[in-house]
Design an enzyme around this catalytic site. Structure first.
Site, mmCIF file in Angstrom:
data_model
loop_
_atom_site.group_PDB
_atom_site.id
_atom_site.type_symbol
_atom_site.label_atom_id
_atom_site.label_comp_id
_atom_site.label_asym_id
_atom_site.label_seq_id
_atom_site.Cartn_x
_atom_site.Cartn_y
_atom_site.Cartn_z
ATOM 1 N N LYS A 216 0.862 -1.180 0.000
ATOM 2 C CA LYS A 216 0.000 0.000 0.000
ATOM 3 C C LYS A 216 0.899 1.231 0.000
ATOM 4 O O LYS A 216 1.392 1.648 1.032
ATOM 5 C CB LYS A 216 -0.908 -0.003 1.231
ATOM 6 C CG LYS A 216 -2.251 0.732 1.012
ATOM 7 C CD LYS A 216 -2.136 2.236 0.960
ATOM 8 C CE LYS A 216 -1.881 2.845 2.306
ATOM 9 N NZ LYS A 216 -1.894 4.368 2.225
ATOM 10 N N GLU A 219 -0.770 7.613 -0.406
ATOM 11 C CA GLU A 219 -1.602 8.232 -1.445
ATOM 12 C C GLU A 219 -0.979 9.493 -2.036
ATOM 13 O O GLU A 219 -1.401 9.952 -3.103
ATOM 14 C CB GLU A 219 -2.999 8.558 -0.897
ATOM 15 C CG GLU A 219 -3.050 9.564 0.231
ATOM 16 C CD GLU A 219 -2.935 8.940 1.605
ATOM 17 O OE1 GLU A 219 -3.464 9.523 2.566
ATOM 18 O OE2 GLU A 219 -2.306 7.865 1.734
ATOM 19 N N SER A 269 4.254 7.560 11.030
ATOM 20 C CA SER A 269 4.213 8.297 12.290
ATOM 21 C C SER A 269 3.973 7.384 13.482
ATOM 22 O O SER A 269 3.449 6.270 13.351
ATOM 23 C CB SER A 269 3.101 9.350 12.245
ATOM 24 O OG SER A 269 1.827 8.729 12.230
ATOM 25 N N GLU A 291 8.753 1.292 11.676
ATOM 26 C CA GLU A 291 9.804 2.304 11.600
ATOM 27 C C GLU A 291 9.099 3.649 11.697
ATOM 28 O O GLU A 291 8.441 4.088 10.760
ATOM 29 C CB GLU A 291 10.586 2.166 10.297
ATOM 30 C CG GLU A 291 11.954 2.823 10.347
ATOM 31 C CD GLU A 291 11.901 4.291 9.992
ATOM 32 O OE1 GLU A 291 11.833 5.103 10.943
ATOM 33 O OE2 GLU A 291 11.925 4.620 8.808
ATOM 34 N N CYS A 325 12.954 10.980 8.751
ATOM 35 C CA CYS A 325 12.778 10.578 10.143
ATOM 36 C C CYS A 325 14.106 10.591 10.893
ATOM 37 O O CYS A 325 14.141 10.700 12.121
ATOM 38 C CB CYS A 325 12.131 9.205 10.234
ATOM 39 S SG CYS A 325 12.983 7.939 9.273
ATOM 40 N N LYS A 371 -0.960 20.714 3.558
ATOM 41 C CA LYS A 371 -1.149 20.384 4.968
ATOM 42 C C LYS A 371 0.184 20.333 5.705
ATOM 43 O O LYS A 371 0.327 20.896 6.799
ATOM 44 C CB LYS A 371 -1.879 19.045 5.098
ATOM 45 C CG LYS A 371 -2.085 18.584 6.532
ATOM 46 C CD LYS A 371 -2.783 17.224 6.570
ATOM 47 C CE LYS A 371 -2.937 16.728 8.002
ATOM 48 N NZ LYS A 371 -3.570 15.381 8.051
ATOM 49 N N GLU A 422 8.888 16.410 16.561
ATOM 50 C CA GLU A 422 9.503 16.227 15.248
ATOM 51 C C GLU A 422 8.879 17.214 14.258
ATOM 52 O O GLU A 422 7.692 17.143 13.970
ATOM 53 C CB GLU A 422 9.289 14.792 14.757
ATOM 54 C CG GLU A 422 9.931 14.505 13.414
ATOM 55 C CD GLU A 422 9.621 13.111 12.915
ATOM 56 O OE1 GLU A 422 10.524 12.468 12.357
ATOM 57 O OE2 GLU A 422 8.476 12.655 13.079
#
Length: 555
Positions: A216, A219, A269, A291, A325, A371, A422
């Site tokens: 997956k 998106e 996340s 992860e 990350c 966003k 973060e």
């Protein structure tokens, strides 16, 4: 239809003068093919059983170009019904007697190598597609992302026939040994910031170990994963082994909740990681590799090569638009060199070229979405409000796309929001420290534990600090120095399990013990017939011509 793109192999080479920025010299070979921002997007549908199909509900979503906010393509939006179909296909492909299960392990390696060859053959197209979809600079996608997935596939291709169990010397009259076997159907859920490399980190060990997969992609960046699926078919992977369902959270949740999915590997996340772990506990207790987020410390001592440390620390934060990350966003600098380090870091950030990622000289592209752009700007406002000194940046760049000026804060305190959370953007927070034990304590004072950096000439001190830092990876006098052979994964709330290296193979494998009761020698009747059965025939003695008698060739 063959998915190899002719354009990607025949694009003319071009030698381009690239402005020298910062202290590091260019390290890319020239010439390379110029980027093509007008490439054709070939695959936008669901991929199941080696066929392209529309989503069951017929829905699509807009895939947005972050550089200019235009619609790249309309992509099929998978839901639970599509996940059910993909999992069923993967389950069929995993059944005993299927072509995939009967395939020799070495032949799985051949397929992974063929897939890597096709990635290399389509390197230019894949790099352009990744730049179009994610906003990464073209040089980054050409030299890092496409190279990274190719290396991962080749590394795990070499492992396929080297995964084996062991013989166990157990007590008693038994033969005991272990088998290392695949788990079954694996759900692989990708992030948007590193779609190609994350795909390689997951499909490499999953397919190497003999599993079947349902992928997956995020998106916001689905296109390169869909193209890789077309290459997997071209490479010859059997029907049902490699399936891709593009879509949003609904498709991801359907994979996590599915009882026929035995393993989930997720990068993203902490918030979503928590939901996955909770959902797994309520279904079939899936094996998980997570992860998750990081807010990594990068520690610069007074004896470090300051110019080198400034450049490395800059790259540690601003690489991939800060959307890493592992970003060393918490830069701890010893008080003796603090002012000089800040001044040079500001100068470096101000020289950074932020522009269209298809420009050869682009160092920083746009953030992934409106966003995310807004979230980063909220952090910048928070830093200013809480008293950190904004040294440079902190504003939008340009009128089109989601570009943010490289931003540097000094005088950052541990309790500030920009220090605790973060940011995941092009924002460097520089802290001052005095003592080693102090900086270790402050570095570890976080829920995160993904990575850390240390810059010093004192190797002994660095190695002792590496043991003390609560991070899954520690880089000394370098940063983001990934290698496919070395395991990567976090501690604390930065995740569980390892990706890359041999260790990731065990994340996709089950260990089975087989124990066999053995007959003992004292239970065998040694009759004369039995003795004759296990004895060589006795021949008449012969004279060897030297005065000795021999029987059966022995004197």
């Amino acid at each position: 239809m063959a998915s190899t793109v002719t354009e990607s192999k025949t694009a003319p080479a071009a030698t381009i003068e690239v402005p020298h920025k910062g202290e590091a010299p260019p390290c890319v070979p020239w010439p390379i093919p110029p980027p093509n921002p007008a490439l054709e997007v070939q695959y936008t549908r669901v991929f199941i059983d080696n066929e392209w199909v529309d989503a069951v509900a017929g829905d699509t979503f807009d895939d947005i170009n972050p550089a200019n906010e235009s619609v790249i393509a309309k992509v099929a939006e998978g839901t639970k019904a599509d996940v059910d179909k993909a999992v069923a296909a993967a389950k069929r492909a995993f059944q005993p007697g299927s072509p995939w299960r009967k395939m020799d392990a070495s032949d799985r390696g051949v397929l992974l190598t063929k897939l890597a060859d096709l990635v290399d053959a389509n390197k230019h197209y894949l790099a352009c597609l990744e730049t179009l979809d994610s906003g990464k600079p073209y040089l980054h996608t050409f030299f890092m992302d496409t190279t990274g997935i190719s290396k991962l596939l080749r590394y795990y291709a070499g492992w396929t026939d080297k995964i084996h169990g062991k013989t166990v010397p157990v007590d008693g009259d038994y033969l005991s040994y272990t088998l290392v076997q695949p788990m079954g159907v694996c759900g692989l859920i990708l992030p948007w910031n590193m779609p190609l490399i994350s795909l390689g980190m997951k499909i490499g060990p999953a397919l190497c170990a003999g599993n079947t997969i349902v992928v997956k992609p995020d998106e916001q960046t689905p296109l390169t994963t869909l193209f890789i699926a077309s290459l997997a078919k071209e490479a010859g992977f059997p029907v049902g082994v490699f399936n891709v369902v593009p879509g949003g959270p609904v498709a991801g949740a359907a994979i996590v909740d599915h009882h026929d999915v035995n393993k989930v590997s997720f990068t993203g996340s902490i918030e979503v990681g928590r939901k996955i772990q909770e959902a797994s506990s309520k279904t079939n207790l899936k094996r998980l590799t997570l992860e998750l987020s990081g807010n990594c410390p990068n520690i610069v001592f007074a004896d470090a090569d300051i110019d080198y440390a400034v450049e490395q620390s800059h790259q540690a934060v601003f690489m991939n638009q800060g959307q890493m990350c592992t970003a060393g966003a918490r830069t701890f600098v010893h008080e003796d060199i603090y002012d000089e380090f800040v001044a040079k870091s500001v100068a470096r950030a101000q020289k950074k070229i932020v522009t269209d990622p298809f420009q050869m000289f682009s160092e920083q592209g746009p953030q992934i979405s409106k966003k995310h752009f807004d979230q980063i700007m909220e952090y910048v406002a928070s830093g200013i409000e809480e008293g950190a000194k904004l040294e440079c940046g902190g504003a939008r760049q340009g009128e089109e796309g989601f570009y943010i000026q490289p931003t540097v804060f000094s005088n950052v305190k541990d309790e500030m929001r920009i220090a605790r959370e973060e940011i995941f953007g092009p924002v460097q927070c520089i802290f001052k420290f005095k003592m080693i034990d102090e900086v270790i304590r402050r570095s570890n004072h976080t829920d995160y534990g993904l990575a850390a950096g240390i810059f010093t000439r004192d190797v002994g001190a660095a190695l002792e600090m590496a043991k003390a830092l609560e991070s899954g990876t520690v880089w000394v006098n370098c940063y983001n120095a990934f290698a496919v052979q070395s395991p990567f994964g976090g501690m604390k709330m930065s995740g569980k399990g390892k990706e890359m290296g041999e260790e990731s193979l065990w994340e996709f494998s089950e260990i089975k013990t087989v124990t066999l009761k053995l007959p003992q020698l004292q239970n065998i009747s040694f009759s004369s017939n039995a003795t004759k059965q296990y004895s060589a025939p006795v021949l008449p003695a012969k004279d060897d011509g030297m005065g000795k008698k021999t029987v059966n060739g022995s004197s």
